[in-house]
Design an enzyme around this catalytic site. Structure first.
Site, PDB file in Angstrom:
ATOM      1  N   LYS A 126       0.056  49.013  30.651  1.00  0.00           N
ATOM      2  CA  LYS A 126      -0.503  49.608  29.437  1.00  0.00           C
ATOM      3  C   LYS A 126       0.405  50.746  28.959  1.00  0.00           C
ATOM      4  CE  LYS A 126      -5.024  51.044  27.652  1.00  0.00           C
ATOM      5  NZ  LYS A 126      -4.710  52.275  26.928  1.00  0.00           N
ATOM      6  N   SER A 163      -1.655  54.280  31.715  1.00  0.00           N
ATOM      7  CA  SER A 163      -2.936  54.277  32.413  1.00  0.00           C
ATOM      8  C   SER A 163      -2.723  54.440  33.909  1.00  0.00           C
ATOM      9  CB  SER A 163      -3.692  52.968  32.148  1.00  0.00           C
ATOM     10  OG  SER A 163      -4.863  52.900  32.936  1.00  0.00           O
ATOM     11  N   GLU A 222      -0.193  60.786  19.559  1.00  0.00           N
ATOM     12  CA  GLU A 222      -1.374  61.521  20.032  1.00  0.00           C
ATOM     13  C   GLU A 222      -1.061  63.004  20.187  1.00  0.00           C
ATOM     14  OE1 GLU A 222      -3.188  57.767  22.638  1.00  0.00           O
ATOM     15  OE2 GLU A 222      -1.961  59.318  23.605  1.00  0.00           O
ATOM     16  N   HIS A 251     -10.138  51.940   2.496  1.00  0.00           N
ATOM     17  CA  HIS A 251     -11.479  51.999   3.110  1.00  0.00           C
ATOM     18  C   HIS A 251     -11.491  51.244   4.446  1.00  0.00           C
ATOM     19  CE1 HIS A 251     -13.454  53.602  -0.584  1.00  0.00           C
ATOM     20  NE2 HIS A 251     -12.492  52.906  -1.182  1.00  0.00           N
TER      21      HIS A 251
END
Length: 478
Positions: free
Chosen positions: A329, A323, A336, A193
């Site tokens: 980054k 980025s 993805e 959860h």
């Protein structure tokens, strides 16, 4: 058939009239009409699908030549033309959009015309001289779009699975098993959860993923056996009209030898031509794989989140700057991409299901959509798993200190206290720990619920996170 005065074009004729075709083109008049009628997506037939159709044409030319249905010299020329296409030649000649005439007649004639014109060249004739080699009467002898295209979808699916998806799955499973072994001693906090749960081994997370992919590979193998039953020989409506009595079994045997799969003739040709159930079955297995791959890729992203404000239990290998504005980054781009491909596969599956139920009477005219979606799904899933393995899974490292810190700080450790102090006492200890910031160990000792030695034994993280082995007893218990 007449030749144009313009040396750059030739004139071809069909039942609708005459058209000029570029002399350099190996396709013919029916292909030209299809390119004019269907300027839809710009997506051309998949190479694997072209291979599948060409394999059928090679096999039928061999069989029809040996059965005396077409002249041997023409048979041999068609086979040579097919072998050239299978070797990668003339690929720019397959030009019909994937969204085209129902059943796939346009693509089918594209294949027939290319092979006929190349066979003419091999025989020393000019392209377009269809009196010598005809796309319909020779390349397509004893065949129909209605039995060739469902057969091509089957062969294309088998080729794509064997060359792309199954090897990729095997490599991914092996890589996950390697990581399972590497991370077997890394204890982390489980989460259910999205909340703290009992400790688990990081290695077991990877071993679970390997097992999940293994089960999916088995399901896909099982589903793909349907693709090995061929309805070739059914001709236009499943009756076998205009085919030699020995053709049906002989051509399936020949294709089986070409692609090295144990193919069989369909017991009922009409059923094999009408029902798209085998393709729906395989597509469903791909969709099932895709939904678990999405879950795995999302888990990887969560476990790598951070580096300062997320979980950062693992480090995915950085493969490109993440980025255009934030220096330093790095994003989980392989995970993805995996999710996006899987979403597409699930969309293709839905379209296949809609197309499969849209047939009428003796034919399903939506086969071009099914052919593209099914083969493309197999190939993009295979390619995705291959690069996810190579550029992500194999380079994953564990942040062991952070994993241990989360495991030691989890309130879910109180679960191990249930058998010793009872559920209500354990719940009270957890509540006090959350409110005061004191450790579970400190509160249990202060309340005198357990001794320090007992507590050390019960809250042993390595012991708690070890999977209990399955034991099978012989016979029944007394």
């Amino acid at each position: 058939m007449t030749q144009s005065m313009n040396l750059d074009v030739r004139i071809e004729r069909d039942s609708m009239g005459d058209r000029s075709i570029l002399s350099s083109a190996y396709y013919g008049i029916q292909t030209l009409r299809a390119t004019e009628n269907f300027p839809i997506s710009g997506i051309k037939p998949l190479p694997t699908y072209v291979d599948a159709c060409t394999i059928i044409k090679k096999a039928t030319a061999i069989v029809n030549g040996e059965l005396g249905c077409i002249p041997q010299d023409i048979s041999q020329a068609i086979v040579q033309a097919a072998d050239e296409v299978l070797a990668g030649k003339l690929r720019d000649q397959f030009v019909v959009d994937v969204y085209q005439a129902g059943a796939g007649t346009s693509h089918h004639m594209n294949v027939n015309e290319v092979l006929a014109n190349r066979a003419l060249e091999i025989l020393g004739e000019e392209k377009g001289n269809y009196k010598r080699v005809s796309p319909n009467d020779h390349v397509n002898y004893g065949q129909s779009t209605n039995d060739v295209i469902p057969t091509a979808i089957r062969i294309g699916g088998l080729l794509a699975l064997s060359k792309t998806l199954h090897p990729a799955l095997e490599n991914a499973i092996a890589a996950l098993e390697d990581k399972a072994q590497e991370f077997q001693d890394v204890v982390r906090s489980g989460r259910t959860h999205m909340q703290d749960a009992v400790p688990v081994r990081l290695g077991e997370n990877f071993r679970a993923w390997a097992h999940i992919l293994t089960e999916h590979q088995n399901r896909i193998y099982t589903a793909s056996t349907d693709l090995m039953i061929l309805g070739l020989g059914g001709s236009a409506a499943g009756t076998g009209l205009n085919t030699h009595p020995q053709y049906r079994a002989y051509v399936v045997q020949t294709i089986s030898e070409i692609i090295n799969f144990p193919l069989e003739p369909a017991p009922h040709l009409m059923a094999a031509m009408q029902s798209m159930a085998p393709f729906v079955n395989v597509s469903g297995a791909l969709r099932n794989l895709a939904q678990d791959l999405i879950k795995i890729s999302h888990d990887l992203r969560l476990m790598d989140s951070g580096p300062k404000t997320g979980l950062k239990e693992i480090q995915l290998p950085p493969v490109q700057p993440g980025s255009s504005i934030m220096p330093g980054k790095y994003n989980p781009v392989m995970a993805e991409m995996t999710s996006m491909v899987c979403f597409q596969v699930m969309g293709y599956d839905h379209a296949i299901a809609l197309a499969a139920q849209a047939g009428q009477l003796e034919l399903n005219v939506m086969m071009p959509l099914i052919a593209y979606n099914l083969i493309h799904s197999i190939e993009i899933l295979g390619n995705t798993i291959a690069v996810l393995t190579e550029r992500c899974i194999q380079g994953i490292t564990a942040n062991q200190e952070r994993c241990l810190a989360y495991a030691e700080g989890s309130l879910a450790l109180v679960t191990a206290l249930n058998p010793h102090i009872g559920y209500l006492n354990a719940a009270a200890v957890a509540k006090e720990s959350l409110e005061t910031g004191q450790s579970l160990r400190q509160i249990v000792l202060e309340r005198g619920l357990m001794s320090e030695e007992e507590l050390a034994n019960v809250l042993n993280l390595e012991q708690m996170s070890a999977i209990v082995p399955l034991t099978v007893q012989d016979g029944k218990s007394e």
